[in-house]
Write an enzyme that holds these catalytic residues in place. Sequence first.
Site, mmCIF file in Angstrom:
data_model
loop_
_atom_site.group_PDB
_atom_site.id
_atom_site.type_symbol
_atom_site.label_atom_id
_atom_site.label_comp_id
_atom_site.label_asym_id
_atom_site.label_seq_id
_atom_site.Cartn_x
_atom_site.Cartn_y
_atom_site.Cartn_z
ATOM 1 N N ASP A 1 -15.454 4.437 -0.504
ATOM 2 C CA ASP A 1 -16.107 5.127 -2.224
ATOM 3 C C ASP A 1 -15.202 4.120 -3.125
ATOM 4 O O ASP A 1 -16.198 3.868 -3.810
ATOM 5 C CB ASP A 1 -15.850 6.732 -2.564
ATOM 6 C CG ASP A 1 -14.487 7.098 -2.552
ATOM 7 O OD1 ASP A 1 -13.828 6.597 -1.249
ATOM 8 O OD2 ASP A 1 -14.016 7.854 -3.170
ATOM 9 N N LEU A 2 -13.827 4.092 -2.612
ATOM 10 C CA LEU A 2 -13.697 3.287 -3.982
ATOM 11 C C LEU A 2 -14.460 1.897 -4.158
ATOM 12 O O LEU A 2 -14.395 1.274 -5.248
ATOM 13 C CB LEU A 2 -12.796 2.953 -3.398
ATOM 14 C CG LEU A 2 -11.759 4.407 -4.000
ATOM 15 C CD1 LEU A 2 -9.721 4.086 -3.680
ATOM 16 C CD2 LEU A 2 -11.564 5.071 -5.656
ATOM 17 N N ASP B 1 2.764 2.250 6.400
ATOM 18 C CA ASP B 1 2.430 0.572 7.773
ATOM 19 C C ASP B 1 3.997 0.638 8.805
ATOM 20 O O ASP B 1 4.321 1.142 9.763
ATOM 21 C CB ASP B 1 2.745 -0.695 7.751
ATOM 22 C CG ASP B 1 0.678 -0.518 7.454
ATOM 23 O OD1 ASP B 1 -0.356 0.496 7.478
ATOM 24 O OD2 ASP B 1 0.490 -1.813 7.190
ATOM 25 N N ILE C 1 -0.107 8.580 1.801
ATOM 26 C CA ILE C 1 -1.496 7.759 2.177
ATOM 27 C C ILE C 1 -2.135 7.477 2.858
ATOM 28 O O ILE C 1 -3.688 7.871 2.495
ATOM 29 C CB ILE C 1 -0.659 6.228 2.296
ATOM 30 C CG1 ILE C 1 0.358 5.417 1.422
ATOM 31 C CG2 ILE C 1 -1.969 5.023 2.250
ATOM 32 C CD1 ILE C 1 0.398 5.126 0.018
ATOM 33 N N CYS D 1 -8.025 1.762 13.152
ATOM 34 C CA CYS D 1 -7.057 2.390 13.510
ATOM 35 C C CYS D 1 -7.005 3.915 12.868
ATOM 36 O O CYS D 1 -7.593 4.222 11.952
ATOM 37 C CB CYS D 1 -5.463 2.319 13.309
ATOM 38 S SG CYS D 1 -5.021 0.864 13.457
ATOM 39 N N ARG E 1 -10.889 7.445 6.627
ATOM 40 C CA ARG E 1 -10.946 6.489 5.899
ATOM 41 C C ARG E 1 -12.528 6.184 4.710
ATOM 42 O O ARG E 1 -13.095 5.137 4.905
ATOM 43 C CB ARG E 1 -10.434 5.422 5.824
ATOM 44 C CG ARG E 1 -9.200 5.560 6.903
ATOM 45 C CD ARG E 1 -8.526 4.782 8.144
ATOM 46 N NE ARG E 1 -8.140 3.171 7.856
ATOM 47 C CZ ARG E 1 -7.940 1.929 7.856
ATOM 48 N NH1 ARG E 1 -7.402 2.095 9.338
ATOM 49 N NH2 ARG E 1 -7.096 1.402 7.509
ATOM 50 N N ARG F 1 -4.232 -5.429 18.152
ATOM 51 C CA ARG F 1 -4.936 -6.533 16.604
ATOM 52 C C ARG F 1 -4.038 -6.551 16.098
ATOM 53 O O ARG F 1 -4.215 -7.358 14.659
ATOM 54 C CB ARG F 1 -5.328 -4.781 16.037
ATOM 55 C CG ARG F 1 -6.156 -3.436 17.575
ATOM 56 C CD ARG F 1 -5.763 -2.314 16.301
ATOM 57 N NE ARG F 1 -7.022 -2.193 15.079
ATOM 58 C CZ ARG F 1 -8.546 -1.997 15.494
ATOM 59 N NH1 ARG F 1 -8.775 -1.155 16.115
ATOM 60 N NH2 ARG F 1 -9.177 -2.323 14.629
ATOM 61 N N LYS G 1 -1.608 -10.383 9.399
ATOM 62 C CA LYS G 1 -2.860 -10.191 9.898
ATOM 63 C C LYS G 1 -3.197 -9.498 8.570
ATOM 64 O O LYS G 1 -4.032 -10.224 8.042
ATOM 65 C CB LYS G 1 -1.718 -9.089 10.989
ATOM 66 C CG LYS G 1 -3.653 -8.333 10.498
ATOM 67 C CD LYS G 1 -3.646 -7.096 11.966
ATOM 68 C CE LYS G 1 -2.996 -5.471 11.177
ATOM 69 N NZ LYS G 1 -3.975 -4.671 10.551
ATOM 70 N N ASN G 2 -2.667 -8.972 8.210
ATOM 71 C CA ASN G 2 -3.458 -8.301 6.391
ATOM 72 C C ASN G 2 -3.989 -9.352 5.215
ATOM 73 O O ASN G 2 -4.385 -9.054 4.322
ATOM 74 C CB ASN G 2 -3.313 -6.611 5.723
ATOM 75 C CG ASN G 2 -2.664 -5.830 6.804
ATOM 76 O OD1 ASN G 2 -3.564 -5.561 8.157
ATOM 77 N ND2 ASN G 2 -2.233 -4.555 6.709
HETATM 78 N N1 EPU Z 1 -8.772 5.058 0.818
HETATM 79 C C1 EPU Z 1 -10.196 6.178 -0.156
HETATM 80 N N2 EPU Z 1 -11.038 5.178 -0.490
HETATM 81 C C2 EPU Z 1 -11.256 4.261 -0.529
HETATM 82 C C3 EPU Z 1 -10.807 3.450 0.089
HETATM 83 C C4 EPU Z 1 -9.119 3.836 0.433
HETATM 84 O O1 EPU Z 1 -9.875 7.315 -0.280
HETATM 85 O O2 EPU Z 1 -13.179 3.722 -1.349
HETATM 86 C C5 EPU Z 1 -7.750 5.886 0.957
HETATM 87 C C6 EPU Z 1 -8.038 5.566 2.495
HETATM 88 O O3 EPU Z 1 -8.748 6.707 3.463
HETATM 89 C C7 EPU Z 1 -6.270 5.918 1.931
HETATM 90 C C8 EPU Z 1 -5.680 4.980 0.934
HETATM 91 O O4 EPU Z 1 -6.913 5.196 0.033
HETATM 92 O O5 EPU Z 1 -6.107 7.409 2.582
HETATM 93 C C9 EPU Z 1 -4.930 3.672 1.089
HETATM 94 O O6 EPU Z 1 -6.340 3.188 1.548
HETATM 95 P P1 EPU Z 1 -5.857 1.582 1.480
HETATM 96 O O7 EPU Z 1 -7.910 1.061 1.011
HETATM 97 O O8 EPU Z 1 -5.273 1.170 0.308
HETATM 98 O O9 EPU Z 1 -5.560 0.893 2.953
HETATM 99 P P2 EPU Z 1 -6.738 0.124 3.331
HETATM 100 O O10 EPU Z 1 -7.837 -1.589 2.552
HETATM 101 O O11 EPU Z 1 -7.491 0.458 3.823
HETATM 102 C C10 EPU Z 1 -5.270 -2.204 3.882
HETATM 103 C C11 EPU Z 1 -4.096 -2.361 5.562
HETATM 104 C C12 EPU Z 1 -3.591 -0.677 6.487
HETATM 105 C C13 EPU Z 1 -2.473 -0.533 5.142
HETATM 106 C C14 EPU Z 1 -2.997 -0.274 4.055
HETATM 107 C C15 EPU Z 1 -1.791 0.585 3.093
HETATM 108 C C16 EPU Z 1 -5.198 -4.149 5.798
HETATM 109 C C17 EPU Z 1 -6.299 -4.628 6.907
HETATM 110 N N3 EPU Z 1 -5.301 -2.478 6.295
HETATM 111 O O12 EPU Z 1 -5.636 -0.893 4.670
HETATM 112 O O13 EPU Z 1 -2.817 -2.035 7.952
HETATM 113 O O14 EPU Z 1 -2.125 0.779 6.131
HETATM 114 O O15 EPU Z 1 -3.707 -1.597 2.916
HETATM 115 O O16 EPU Z 1 -1.117 -0.250 2.711
HETATM 116 O O17 EPU Z 1 -4.901 -4.983 4.689
HETATM 117 C C18 EPU Z 1 -2.100 -1.559 10.110
HETATM 118 O O18 EPU Z 1 -1.980 -2.764 9.171
HETATM 119 O O19 EPU Z 1 -2.236 -0.943 10.488
HETATM 120 C C19 EPU Z 1 -3.324 -0.957 8.748
HETATM 121 C C20 EPU Z 1 -3.588 -0.001 8.978
#
Ligand code: EPU
Length: 406
Positions: free
Chosen positions: A113-114, A294, A316, A105, A110, A386, A11-12
Amino acid sequence: MEGSLRIQGSKNAALPILAASLLCPLHCELLRVPRLSDVDAALSILRSLGCRADQQPEGVYIDSTEVSCCSIPPALMEQMRSSVIFMGALLARFGEAWLSMPGGCKLGKRPIDLHLTAMRSLGAEIETENGSLHCRAQKLRGSEIELPFPSVGATENAMLAACGAKGETLIRGAAREPEIVTLQAFLRAMGAEIEGAGSPCIRIGGLRPVKSLRFAVGADRIAAATFACAVACCGGDVELRGVDARQISALLHFLNAAGCDIITKNRVLRIRAQGRLTAVGPVVTEPYPGFPTDAQPLLMAAMLRARGRTFIRETIFEQRFRQAPELCRLGARIRVDGRTAEILGVEALHGAALAATDLRGGAAMILAALSAEGESTVLDEGHIRRGYEDLELCLESLGANILLEG
Ligand code: EPU
């Protein structure tokens, strides 16, 4: 549990690739894309932008030659977190993107900003107002992006936007997850000059687009982790096919320490478990190659009946123990204190009625319920679909007694 299972496509990995298909006018065929509601959401976004996007049993077909707009309706943005990755793709192709805050989720705050900082480093101007985002860049220019945290989504967004920039981009502090490596492989197949994925520094030189391509997504490491934890929960002997076990070595290390036998050979992962496992840890979730957040609820499910105490620290996400109170309904003993959970293994769990809180939490509840004595129900409002293709059928094929209603 007994049997052999081929693991679904990732998925990811699939979601950012679907967004990347927008980067240039392209006919593309994607193989092994799982049938999931998050994939449906990504395809709906592509269609809303004017692409042709269909999922057939053999693969997903996308024709992004004629995109008619660069605005994604809020109702589609809210369906999943990955909708935000369209920002980089739209900016790269059109220099403009109208979006709103993404859904996904509920795991605590979440922010994005980055993502926004990365886009701004490449020259985008972004206005935010009441959750809507208007991004514009006359010309994206390559630059150095330093991520203070290796966010998976921000790394992906930056990779896509940088493909449309003039000059070289360096992403430092990049996420190193296997899905980033797959995205790089897809971008290369599209004609991008990109290297470094899997390391903290990714270099992108631009895109000389091809017109068509065919690409296969690899196995979903978290789906593999889910079935491995199912065996740890219930006992048995199961073969998981198509898996790159190195991608979940942090989890397999703990399952092995808990008493599971694990043999990996030629993309087949065999896992055997018998009787009560032993508590492990402390387990700390970390960016890849550390223990994946995850898999945290899944390992928690596997430790509910282990001998001893397991400590898990979630670093995380702010709120990723929402499954714990539900698991306690089965008779589990879990104490959550902020970012730490302490699991005191009990001899047996009993059937109960639970409600899924999020995708992986919901899967963890199903695993724990399977290992409980008596019948349980897990009420799910669509979280599990999902991310899992036919989870109940897969578990049934391994001997689980599970019925999907509604
Ligand atoms: N974060 C920030 N600012 C940002 C972006 C992220 O503070 O601009 C924080 C988030 O709030 C969080 C942490 O950084 O606390 C990690 O977020 P990240 O951006 O790495 O995760 P994501 O891209 O939102 C993906 C996966 C998630 C998985 C995480 C961590 C996808 C679609 N989703 O999410 O998958 O948990 O990386 O490995 O790729 C799942 O499949 O169940 C799932 C939630």
